[in-house]
Enzyme design. Structure first.
Site, mmCIF file in Angstrom:
data_model
loop_
_atom_site.group_PDB
_atom_site.id
_atom_site.type_symbol
_atom_site.label_atom_id
_atom_site.label_comp_id
_atom_site.label_asym_id
_atom_site.label_seq_id
_atom_site.Cartn_x
_atom_site.Cartn_y
_atom_site.Cartn_z
ATOM 1 N N HIS A 292 -0.409 -6.430 -8.171
ATOM 2 C CA HIS A 292 -0.216 -7.634 -7.365
ATOM 3 C C HIS A 292 -0.395 -8.923 -8.150
ATOM 4 O O HIS A 292 0.217 -9.944 -7.834
ATOM 5 C CB HIS A 292 -1.155 -7.615 -6.149
ATOM 6 N N ASP B 53 15.592 -14.415 -1.111
ATOM 7 C CA ASP B 53 14.668 -13.291 -1.040
ATOM 8 C C ASP B 53 14.710 -12.529 -2.366
ATOM 9 O O ASP B 53 15.786 -12.142 -2.831
ATOM 10 C CB ASP B 53 15.079 -12.380 0.126
ATOM 11 N N GLU C 193 7.929 -12.778 -0.233
ATOM 12 C CA GLU C 193 8.796 -13.110 -1.365
ATOM 13 C C GLU C 193 10.039 -13.859 -0.886
ATOM 14 O O GLU C 193 11.100 -13.776 -1.454
ATOM 15 C CB GLU C 193 9.189 -11.836 -2.114
#
Ligand SMILES: [Mg+2]
Length: 291
Positions: free
Chosen positions: A185, A172, A215
């Site tokens: 973004h 992560d 993610e």
């Protein structure tokens, strides 16, 4: 059509093979077989043909038997067009029921053979392209969650059966929301793409590297216990720390779960890895925890 597709022509009469090859060889690569067992061999050896033109009347193993064998073995069978001198509805029905995509009767018309073969090759290429699309993540090009779940079930079943180790890594990106908020973004997407490339290139081809969501990434490591998985994870963690994707400093937290040989499911593995990621976040991020 980018690459030329390969057509396997199967007929016990070489003169028939010559006629069909003459019609198709400008457009396609041609392979030939003069009996059923050679056909099965060629059809199951990589690179496999894209389509088979299969004679029905052959000694030893006839076309119907060959077709049945090919349909039975394969999850994704090669399209088969029967070519036959028999021209009654019963035979055609039998061929189509066995899973053939088409049925051409002799004497053949070159224009019709070429047109039908082209049609079925186009359909197959569309199917193949769709399948590739359906198992990959659009943004990063690595496997998606859908493919991961399917692959994991196979790999877990195999590892359990052969009592082999298997480890799952959950990765992560730390504080990823801040990346999106600070840089926008599209920068965030670039980061995901660069990280994905690293994860993909730093793993063996047999390892499944997938984007699990947002993610979050999952890597399935075959024949790998949690010690090796931890070493691997430390290496990945360090590589990402030094990556600076799009000039942005990022780190990842990694949770590891090794398969228990006591009926562990993918969900069990996932839960343990997820918990380990939580612990890694708790411990200050940019670290690896074995769950
Ligand atoms: Mg024949």
């Amino acid at each position: 059509m980018t690459d030329k597709a390969t057509i396997l022509i199967v007929d016990d009469a070489p003169s028939n093979i010559q006629i069909l090859a003459a019609i198709l060889k400008k457009t396609f690569h041609i392979k030939v077989a003069t009996n059923g067992s050679d056909c099965l061999k060629i059809a199951t050896t990589e690179p496999k043909p894209d389509l088979i033109l299969l004679d029905v009347e052959m000694p030893d193993m006839n076309g119907y038997e060959v077709c049945e064998r090919l349909m039975g073995d394969e999850k994704k069978p090669i399209p088969i067009i029967f070519v036959t001198g028999r021209n009654n509805d019963g035979d055609e029905e039998k061929g189509l029921n066995l899973g053939a995509v088409d049925y051409i009767t002799k004497p053949i018309s070159p224009a019709i053979v070429l047109a039908r073969v082209k049609t079925h090759i186009e359909l197959k290429q569309q199917r193949d392209a769709f399948e590739v699309m359906a198992m990959h993540d659009q943004l990063t090009g690595i496997y998606n969650r859908h493919y991961l779940i399917e692959a994991a079930q196979h790999k877990i079943a195999r590892a359990t059966r052969h009592k082999q180790p298997l480890s799952l890594l959950m990765l992560d990106i730390d504080h990823f929301k801040a990346v999106n908020d600070t840089y926008g973004h599209s920068k965030g997407d670039e980061v995901l793409q660069e990280v994905s490339q690293v994860l993909k290139t730093q793993n063996r081809t047999e390892d499944v590297v997938a984007r699990f969501g947002g993610e979050e990434f999952i890597i399935l490591l075959d024949q790998c216990d949690s010690d090796s998985a931890e070493q691997k994870s430390q290496y990945l963690r360090k590589t990402i720390e030094e990556l600076n994707p799009s000039g942005i400093k990022i780190t990842i937290s990694i949770g590891i779960a090794q398969l228990n040989q006591t009926g562990d499911s993918f969900d069990d593995l996932l839960k343990r890895a997820d918990l380990a990621v939580y612990q890694a976040k708790d411990q200050g991020r940019n670290c690896v925890v074995v769950g």
